[in-house]
Design a protein around this motif. Structure first.
Motif, PDB file in Angstrom:
ATOM      1  N   MET A  54      14.917  39.016  19.746  1.00 16.74           N
ATOM      2  CA  MET A  54      15.768  40.067  20.322  1.00 16.74           C
ATOM      3  C   MET A  54      16.682  39.503  21.396  1.00 16.74           C
ATOM      4  SD  MET A  54      13.348  43.415  20.734  1.00 16.74           S
ATOM      5  CE  MET A  54      12.413  44.078  19.362  1.00 16.74           C
ATOM      6  N   LEU A  55      16.106  38.658  22.263  1.00 19.75           N
ATOM      7  CA  LEU A  55      16.895  38.046  23.337  1.00 19.75           C
ATOM      8  C   LEU A  55      17.956  37.109  22.767  1.00 19.75           C
ATOM      9  CD1 LEU A  55      14.049  37.256  25.906  1.00 19.75           C
ATOM     10  CD2 LEU A  55      15.775  39.062  26.043  1.00 19.75           C
ATOM     11  N   GLN A  56      17.608  36.362  21.728  1.00 18.62           N
ATOM     12  CA  GLN A  56      18.584  35.480  21.103  1.00 18.62           C
ATOM     13  C   GLN A  56      19.712  36.268  20.448  1.00 18.62           C
ATOM     14  OE1 GLN A  56      17.019  32.387  18.587  1.00 18.62           O
ATOM     15  NE2 GLN A  56      15.303  31.958  19.943  1.00 18.62           N
ATOM     16  N   LEU A  57      19.354  37.378  19.803  1.00 22.81           N
ATOM     17  CA  LEU A  57      20.378  38.233  19.199  1.00 22.81           C
ATOM     18  C   LEU A  57      21.314  38.797  20.267  1.00 22.81           C
ATOM     19  CD1 LEU A  57      18.339  40.240  16.541  1.00 22.81           C
ATOM     20  CD2 LEU A  57      20.300  38.776  16.081  1.00 22.81           C
ATOM     21  N   TYR A  58      20.741  39.265  21.354  1.00 25.11           N
ATOM     22  CA  TYR A  58      21.539  39.864  22.428  1.00 25.11           C
ATOM     23  C   TYR A  58      22.463  38.822  23.038  1.00 25.11           C
ATOM     24  CZ  TYR A  58      22.657  42.498  26.651  1.00 25.11           C
ATOM     25  OH  TYR A  58      23.316  43.139  27.670  1.00 25.11           O
ATOM     26  N   ALA A  59      21.940  37.624  23.276  1.00 27.08           N
ATOM     27  CA  ALA A  59      22.762  36.556  23.846  1.00 27.08           C
ATOM     28  C   ALA A  59      23.878  36.153  22.885  1.00 27.08           C
ATOM     29  CB  ALA A  59      21.887  35.344  24.166  1.00 27.08           C
ATOM     30  N   SER A  60      23.558  36.118  21.599  1.00 29.97           N
ATOM     31  CA  SER A  60      24.569  35.757  20.602  1.00 29.97           C
ATOM     32  C   SER A  60      25.692  36.786  20.554  1.00 29.97           C
ATOM     33  CB  SER A  60      23.921  35.623  19.219  1.00 29.97           C
ATOM     34  OG  SER A  60      22.964  34.585  19.215  1.00 29.97           O
ATOM     35  N   MET A  61      25.331  38.063  20.684  1.00 32.03           N
ATOM     36  CA  MET A  61      26.359  39.104  20.690  1.00 32.03           C
ATOM     37  C   MET A  61      27.238  39.011  21.932  1.00 32.03           C
ATOM     38  SD  MET A  61      24.559  42.489  19.020  1.00 32.03           S
ATOM     39  CE  MET A  61      23.053  42.419  19.992  1.00 32.03           C
ATOM     40  N   LEU A  62      26.626  38.696  23.077  1.00 33.41           N
ATOM     41  CA  LEU A  62      27.406  38.534  24.307  1.00 33.41           C
ATOM     42  C   LEU A  62      28.396  37.381  24.191  1.00 33.41           C
ATOM     43  CD1 LEU A  62      24.709  39.080  27.100  1.00 33.41           C
ATOM     44  CD2 LEU A  62      26.494  40.663  26.357  1.00 33.41           C
ATOM     45  N   HIS A  63      27.999  36.346  23.451  1.00 39.97           N
ATOM     46  CA  HIS A  63      28.885  35.193  23.236  1.00 39.97           C
ATOM     47  C   HIS A  63      29.802  35.392  22.023  1.00 39.97           C
ATOM     48  CE1 HIS A  63      27.388  32.333  26.265  1.00 39.97           C
ATOM     49  NE2 HIS A  63      26.187  32.842  26.036  1.00 39.97           N
ATOM     50  N   GLU A  64      29.739  36.590  21.417  1.00 42.62           N
ATOM     51  CA  GLU A  64      30.585  36.941  20.277  1.00 42.62           C
ATOM     52  C   GLU A  64      30.437  35.966  19.120  1.00 42.62           C
ATOM     53  OE1 GLU A  64      34.574  37.536  21.598  1.00 42.62           O
ATOM     54  OE2 GLU A  64      34.060  39.247  22.861  1.00 42.62           O
ATOM     55  N   ARG A  65      29.208  35.572  18.882  1.00 42.67           N
ATOM     56  CA  ARG A  65      28.928  34.683  17.755  1.00 42.67           C
ATOM     57  C   ARG A  65      28.731  35.492  16.473  1.00 42.67           C
ATOM     58  NH1 ARG A  65      24.409  30.844  20.730  1.00 42.67           N
ATOM     59  NH2 ARG A  65      25.848  29.735  22.118  1.00 42.67           N
ATOM     60  N   ARG A  66      28.923  34.836  15.368  1.00 43.64           N
ATOM     61  CA  ARG A  66      28.670  35.481  14.078  1.00 43.64           C
ATOM     62  C   ARG A  66      27.172  35.486  13.809  1.00 43.64           C
ATOM     63  NH1 ARG A  66      33.448  32.818  10.272  1.00 43.64           N
ATOM     64  NH2 ARG A  66      35.218  33.683  11.430  1.00 43.64           N
ATOM     65  N   ILE A  67      26.683  36.633  13.360  1.00 41.51           N
ATOM     66  CA  ILE A  67      25.251  36.802  13.158  1.00 41.51           C
ATOM     67  C   ILE A  67      24.979  37.243  11.727  1.00 41.51           C
ATOM     68  CG2 ILE A  67      23.185  38.047  13.905  1.00 41.51           C
ATOM     69  CD1 ILE A  67      24.588  38.471  16.602  1.00 41.51           C
ATOM     70  N   ILE A  68      24.069  36.565  11.075  1.00 41.01           N
ATOM     71  CA  ILE A  68      23.622  36.955   9.735  1.00 41.01           C
ATOM     72  C   ILE A  68      22.140  37.311   9.818  1.00 41.01           C
ATOM     73  CG2 ILE A  68      23.283  36.245   7.345  1.00 41.01           C
ATOM     74  CD1 ILE A  68      25.606  34.335   7.644  1.00 41.01           C
ATOM     75  N   ILE A  69      21.808  38.517   9.389  1.00 40.81           N
ATOM     76  CA  ILE A  69      20.418  38.977   9.405  1.00 40.81           C
ATOM     77  C   ILE A  69      19.938  39.139   7.967  1.00 40.81           C
ATOM     78  CG2 ILE A  69      18.857  40.831  10.096  1.00 40.81           C
ATOM     79  CD1 ILE A  69      20.716  41.392  12.437  1.00 40.81           C
ATOM     80  N   THR A  70      18.817  38.551   7.659  1.00 41.99           N
ATOM     81  CA  THR A  70      18.253  38.644   6.307  1.00 41.99           C
ATOM     82  C   THR A  70      16.896  39.334   6.356  1.00 41.99           C
ATOM     83  OG1 THR A  70      17.148  36.491   6.451  1.00 41.99           O
ATOM     84  CG2 THR A  70      19.418  36.514   5.626  1.00 41.99           C
ATOM     85  N   SER A  71      16.503  39.910   5.237  1.00 35.90           N
ATOM     86  CA  SER A  71      15.202  40.562   5.138  1.00 35.90           C
ATOM     87  C   SER A  71      14.806  40.637   3.671  1.00 35.90           C
ATOM     88  CB  SER A  71      15.259  41.969   5.742  1.00 35.90           C
ATOM     89  OG  SER A  71      14.043  42.657   5.520  1.00 35.90           O
ATOM     90  N   SER A  72      13.516  40.708   3.433  1.00 36.98           N
ATOM     91  CA  SER A  72      13.031  40.861   2.058  1.00 36.98           C
ATOM     92  C   SER A  72      13.173  42.289   1.569  1.00 36.98           C
ATOM     93  CB  SER A  72      11.558  40.430   1.971  1.00 36.98           C
ATOM     94  OG  SER A  72      10.767  41.211   2.843  1.00 36.98           O
ATOM     95  N   LYS A  73      13.438  43.238   2.493  1.00 30.82           N
ATOM     96  CA  LYS A  73      13.591  44.642   2.117  1.00 30.82           C
ATOM     97  C   LYS A  73      14.955  45.157   2.565  1.00 30.82           C
ATOM     98  CE  LYS A  73      10.330  47.567   2.097  1.00 30.82           C
ATOM     99  NZ  LYS A  73       9.267  48.541   2.445  1.00 30.82           N
ATOM    100  N   LEU A  74      15.658  45.789   1.633  1.00 26.36           N
ATOM    101  CA  LEU A  74      16.972  46.352   1.916  1.00 26.36           C
ATOM    102  C   LEU A  74      16.898  47.420   2.997  1.00 26.36           C
ATOM    103  CD1 LEU A  74      19.994  46.710   1.282  1.00 26.36           C
ATOM    104  CD2 LEU A  74      19.340  48.232  -0.585  1.00 26.36           C
ATOM    105  N   SER A  75      15.853  48.241   2.963  1.00 25.52           N
ATOM    106  CA  SER A  75      15.719  49.307   3.945  1.00 25.52           C
ATOM    107  C   SER A  75      15.603  48.764   5.364  1.00 25.52           C
ATOM    108  CB  SER A  75      14.488  50.168   3.630  1.00 25.52           C
ATOM    109  OG  SER A  75      13.319  49.378   3.599  1.00 25.52           O
TER     110      SER A  75
END
Length: 225
Positions: A196-217
């Motif tokens: 969560m902290l890494q995601l938040y920091a990445s958004m603050l730095h306006e980095r591109r983020i790719i999130i994957t999951s085994s479930k679409l929901s």
């Protein structure tokens, strides 16, 4: 801001028979909805997975997507899979009422399973034609297909009516809470504190983020944060 209706469109879509074919609209409400661009694009978002290789259990029952127009206005697609992932019910709305529309989709799926199409159409018609309820207002759809938008006490006094669907209009200006917000709850279950902290920091730095999951929901809830 200030949408005219609680929803714009409801679709029943059948998955494509092959990779070279597009999903087919089996039914729509309202019947006179004429935006062909929407009718052609939305069904393609209803099956964002390989229907031949992936089961509904792997995908999950509910998921969402977002359409952004040229004016940066977002319209949300709320989906529910049925018939083993071969049929998708989709509600299109400018309102980010996730829990409300998931509950409504369950009601619609129950109508279809019982072949109560007249009840389904009347329920949608009553909600479609009624002004958008104000935040934190209780709403009840009854068996006689009337819609009641009133205080809790008024609803308790309607003893002769058996509700088919009940919800409280969300306050979209407030912060989401757990467990009321399905998206936030699923996010906290799926992601640990360090990520969560890494995601938040990445958004603050306006980095591109790719999130994957085994479930679409699961993955579809993450793009609302």
């Amino acid at each position: 801001e200030n949408p005219e209706r609680t929803f714009d469109l409801v679709l029943k879509v059948k998955c494509h028979a092959s990779e070279n074919e597009d999903p087919v609209i089996l039914w729509k409400f309202p019947e006179d909805f004429g935006d062909q661009e929407v009718l052609q694009s939305v069904p393609k978002f209803c099956f964002p997975f390989d229907v031949e290789r992936v089961s509904q259990n792997q995908v999950g029952q509910h998921f969402t997507f977002v359409l952004t127009d040229i004016e940066s206005k977002q319209r949300f697609g709320f989906c529910r899979l049925t018939s083993g992932g071969k049929i998708c019910l989709c509600i299109l709305s400018y309102l980010p009422w996730f829990e409300v529309y998931y509950k409504l989709l369950n009601t619609l799926a129950d109508y279809l399973a019982k072949e109560l199409e007249n009840d389904l159409n009347e329920t949608l018609k009553s909600l479609y034609n009624h002004p958008v309820p104000k935040a934190n207002t209780p709403v009840t759809l009854s068996v006689n297909q009337e819609i009641f938008i009133a205080s809790e006490q008024v609803l308790k006094d309607q003893l002769s009516l058996i509700p088919h669907s009940y919800f409280i209009a969300p306050d979209v200006t407030g912060l989401p809470t757990i467990p009321e917000s399905r998206n936030l709850t699923e996010y906290f279950v799926a992601v640990d504190v360090n990520n969560m902290l890494q995601l938040y920091a990445s958004m603050l730095h306006e980095r591109r983020i790719i999130i994957t999951s085994s479930k679409l929901s699961t993955v579809s809830t993450s793009h609302f944060f």
